[in-house]
Design a protein around this motif. Structure first.
Motif: not given
Length: 157
Positions: A58-66
């Motif tokens: 999800t966008p939240d997961m991507v934002r936390l990772a990158w």
């Protein structure tokens, strides 16, 4: 004297904050969003901690990772509408250049004069380039593009 120490300490902390590693910035994002992070399955948490992004995130997961994207695009085709997050880096190219500058002076007779001198100065140019793109369709990662560097995918951070 005490105020000066506090100011110097504050400036040092700001300087150190700007020098945080990629992993430290990622850990800070996770800590700032701990409840959200804890809601993900353990396998996803591990991938986020490692800075890995996968199809289905999800966008939240991507934002936390990158981290947050540098650019956001919308792609519209007959088949679908997608949101694309772009991650960039900046490469600096230092170089020496020369320019002519006027030098004003008063000559021996008291007259104001101008003479031009050539001087060298240190300059730099910069180039922004894309290191990764993440395509979202219906709120999930549908595709990931990463710049290949030395045979391995580059991290967007």
């Amino acid at each position: 004297m005490k105020i000066q120490r506090v100011v110097v300490l504050g400036l040092c902390l700001l300087l150190l904050a700007g020098c945080a590693t990629v992993q430290e910035r990622r850990d800070r994002r996770i800590a700032d969003n701990q409840e959200l992070f804890d809601s993900f399955p353990e396998e996803i948490q591990t991938q986020i901690r490692q800075g890995s992004v996968e199809v289905g995130f999800t966008p939240d997961m991507v934002r936390l990772a990158w981290g947050p994207p540098d650019h956001v695009f919308t792609r519209v085709t007959e088949a679908r509408r997608a949101t694309i997050w772009g991650y960039t880096r900046v490469q600096y190219y230092p170089y020496w250049d020369r320019m002519t500058v006027p030098v004003y002076f008063i000559d021996g007779a008291g007259r104001r004069r101008i003479r031009y001198h050539s001087v060298w100065f240190n300059a730099e140019t910069q180039e922004e380039y894309t290191v990764a793109r993440v395509e979202f369709v219906d709120g999930k990662v549908a595709a990931i593009e990463q710049l290949q560097t030395d045979g391995a995918a580059g991290s967007p951070e």
